[in-house]
Motif scaffolding. Structure first.
Motif, PDB file in Angstrom:
ATOM      1  N   THR A 303       0.826  -1.213   0.000  1.00 22.18           N
ATOM      2  CA  THR A 303       0.000   0.000   0.000  1.00 22.18           C
ATOM      3  C   THR A 303       0.862   1.266   0.000  1.00 22.18           C
ATOM      4  N   ASP A 304       1.843   1.317   0.904  1.00 18.22           N
ATOM      5  CA  ASP A 304       2.644   2.540   1.059  1.00 18.22           C
ATOM      6  C   ASP A 304       3.400   2.896  -0.219  1.00 18.22           C
ATOM      7  N   SER A 308       3.763   6.558  -2.862  1.00 12.81           N
ATOM      8  CA  SER A 308       5.005   7.313  -3.085  1.00 12.81           C
ATOM      9  C   SER A 308       4.984   8.019  -4.446  1.00 12.81           C
TER      10      SER A 308
END
Length: 593
Positions: A303-304, A308
């Motif tokens: 997810t992270d 970005s």
RNA sequence: GGGGGUGUAGCUCAGUUGGUUAGAGCGCUGGCCUGUCACGCUAGAGGUCGCGAGUUCGAGUCUCGUCACUCCCGCCA
């Protein structure tokens, strides 16, 4: 001497040459040569070829007998000529030349053949189950089931367990599945319930000081059927032990499962010590709390990364901001897979009701890492490097991405993991992969009503010292609650029980039960706990599913002697059935319609 | 309760684009056959194409409804 047989149908050997023998059994198959008839006579044990010569006084009668007629024959057991030996039959060196014959049980025209490898529709099989059960595969399955049960009884006794029976007519309990109810004649308007499991009884057996209990226990739940779930009733190997911790249960069960599965199957057990996977980990890495560990694919949370700047996938960014997660499945060395493989998976995902599965393959072009595939160009080299780190991926590997709300993305990634592994033939069918799923949450929240309820068994004990438990955040409380999973099939669940009445009231309170309600609904249990209850725990492996795995069957009816159909009807016995008005009157019941 | 699949001879199935009398294998009935083991050869009986409507000159085939079985979701250790 027994009047029906001197030997069973799998007994005659060369050593019986020229003996007078009597056999009884079913006419499995007849080969009529006009002046010579061969009969394959079958019983539970096997088959013997019988020959009737034209000059036999029974020749014409035998010629006319229908298949599956039960007969008794007497004759000479003789050695077959070398070129007439049937190597596929245990008795294939011999045959019995019939002198006399007697029909013991006549047979009408068969609604389904016994001698055949064909598949038949379920209704006919169930209606004529007694015929179906004569057929080899299912006959052997039922024998296997019997042997497994005997073996387990033996092992449990050796391990110091005592087998007890518990009531079939008991009290309805508000938790769990829908009860089957039985009206009480002597107590008008009141009902017994059939036990969903002997849960409270086995705990009471521990309070009564018997220390180690087991039972091949019938369990009754009025819920809809599945292929691996009989409607109505099934059997558990019910186990409970006093003065034990979780690890003690694990030790016993690992020994038992290893013994049973190596005794009755040639398949290899991947790990004799079953890996322990926390519930949370299982949902992240496999998307389910019943992972098939034969499947090497693992799900990663990415997810992270999608938030970005290095990834330009706007649709996912938007979904993530609305609370979605991105989960990734890596496949190794799949860069050579054709485009159709990837698009096939994507198309399949869409058929499952998902928005599809995005994918890319990691490439190295002149020492520059990049993603190949529809979304590959949305990843910078830095993003690819980060992705490789997150997913433990290398050049040549591919990664599939699913995006959705937690429970949706878990569900999709779980079935995608199976699908992809099947496509790539990554699953070794000749193995058993067991694992423990541990650290189940004590409570869960209904997504619609927000009501907090027990996630599994309300009698499980929370982890940690009572004074340290965070009762204000009940969803964070973990229980000593565990499941055994084998090849993606949930075999059993168990728990260390809560033997402290005060703690039990507290936990039931969180789930919305008052002290009075607990006293009323669980009177036997709660009362017993206040008179010196030992710490105890147990587990209850599903017997039918164990036999399914051992018999390599996908359907529970293949290992159940007299199963009901999906509509919970017994087509052979015609259950459920109407009853007389007199019966209803005695029970103080009235039909509404 | 919802979604998918299936339903044609006793059983397992085929049946083309809607077109004459709906086929095969097994089983059943009869005839022939002394070495088969899925015996062989031969003749025959056996059908409300799940049921009910509809479209059509014509429906096993298309449409709608309904029932049964099954798989899945819901539900359930």
């Amino acid at each position: 001497m027994n009047i029906y047989r001197t030997h069973n149908c799998n007994e005659v050997r060369a050593s019986n040459s020229d003996e007078k023998v009597t056999l009884s059994g079913w006419i499995h198959k007849k080969r009529d040569h006009g002046n010579l008839v061969f009969i394959d006579l079958r019983d539970n044990y096997g088959m013997t070829q019988c020959v009737v010569q034209k000059d036999s006084s029974h020749f014409e009668e035998i010629e006319k007998l229908k298949l599956e007629t039960v007969i008794k024959i007497t004759g000479s057991c003789i050695k077959r000529a070398a070129d007439a030996i049937n190597a596929e039959l245990d008795t294939g060196e011999m045959e019995v030349v019939v002198d006399s014959m007697e029909v013991l049980g006549t047979c009408g025209e068969l609604p389904m053949p016994v001698f055949s490898d064909q598949e038949y529709s379920e209704d006919i099989r169930l209606k004529y189950r007694f015929l179906d059960l004569r057929r080899k595969k299912i006959h052997q399955n039922i024998i296997l089931r019997s042997k497994v049960i005997s073996f387990i009884r033996d092992k449990m006794s050796q391990l110091g367990f005592l087998e007890f029976q518990t009531p079939i007519l008991t009290a309805s309990s508000p938790e769990g599945a829908r009860d089957f109810l039985v009206p009480s004649r002597l107590n008008p308007g009141k009902f017994y319930a059939l036990p969903q499991a002997p849960q409270q009884f086995k705990q009471l057996i521990m309070v009564a000081g018997f220390d180690k209990y087991f039972q091949i226990a019938p369990c009754f739940r009025d819920e809809d059927a599945r292929a691996d779930r009989s409607p109505g009733e099934f059997y558990q190997l019910d186990i409970e032990m006093s003065f034990v911790e979780q690890e003690d249960i694990f030790t016993i069960l690992e020994k038992l499962m290893n013994d049973v599965f190596s005794q009755f199957s040639k398949k290899k057990i991947i790990s004799k010590v079953f890996p322990r996977i926390s519930y949370d980990d299982a949902l992240l890495k496999y998307g389910t709390d019943k992972p098939d560990l034969r499947n090497p694919l693992i799900i990663y949370d990415t997810t992270d990364l999608f938030l970005s700047e290095e990834v330009k996938f706007e649709i996912f960014k938007k979904l993530i901001k609305q609370g979605s997660l991105v989960r990734a499945i890596k496949t190794t060395k799949t860069s050579e897979q054709p485009r159709s493989f990837f698009d096939g998976i994507d198309k399949w995902a869409k058929e499952q009701g998902a928005s599809g599965l995005a994918y890319l393959t990691i490439e190295n072009n002149n020492n520059v890492l990049s993603g190949k595939g529809p979304i590959g160009k949305l990843f910078s080299e830095a993003a690819i490097k980060e992705l490789m780190k997150l997913c433990e991926a290398e050049v040549g590997d591919s990664i599939f991405f699913a995006c959705g709300k937690k429970s949706e993305v878990e569900k999709l990634s779980a079935i995608a993991r199976d699908k992809i592994a099947n496509e790539l033939k990554l699953i070794d069918e000749n193995t058993f992969a067991f694992c423990w799923i541990v650290d189940y949450p004590m409570f869960e929240q209904d997504p619609v009503t927000n009501k907090i309820d027990f996630s599994h068994n309300p009698f499980s004990i929370p982890q940690g010292k009572t004074e340290n438990i965070d009762f204000d955040n009940p969803l964070n409380i973990k229980a000593y609650q565990y499941d055994i999973v084998c090849n993606g099939i949930e075999l059993s669940s168990g728990a260390i029980r809560n033997h402290k009445p005060e703690l039990m009231y507290k936990l039931f309170g969180i789930a919305g039960y008052s002290k009075d309600q607990v006293d009323d609904k669980f009177s036997g249990m709660i009362n017993a706990l206040s008179y010196g209850a030992p710490p105890h725990g147990g587990i209850a492996p599903g017997l039918d599913r164990i036999v399914m795995l051992l018999a390599d069957e996908k359907n529970i009816r293949e290992v159940t002697m007299f199963p009901m159909n999906q509509g919970a009807q017994d087509l052979m016995m015609n259950a459920p059935s109407d009853v007389t008005d007199q019966q209803l009157k005695e029970l103080n019941l009235k039909k509404i319609k």
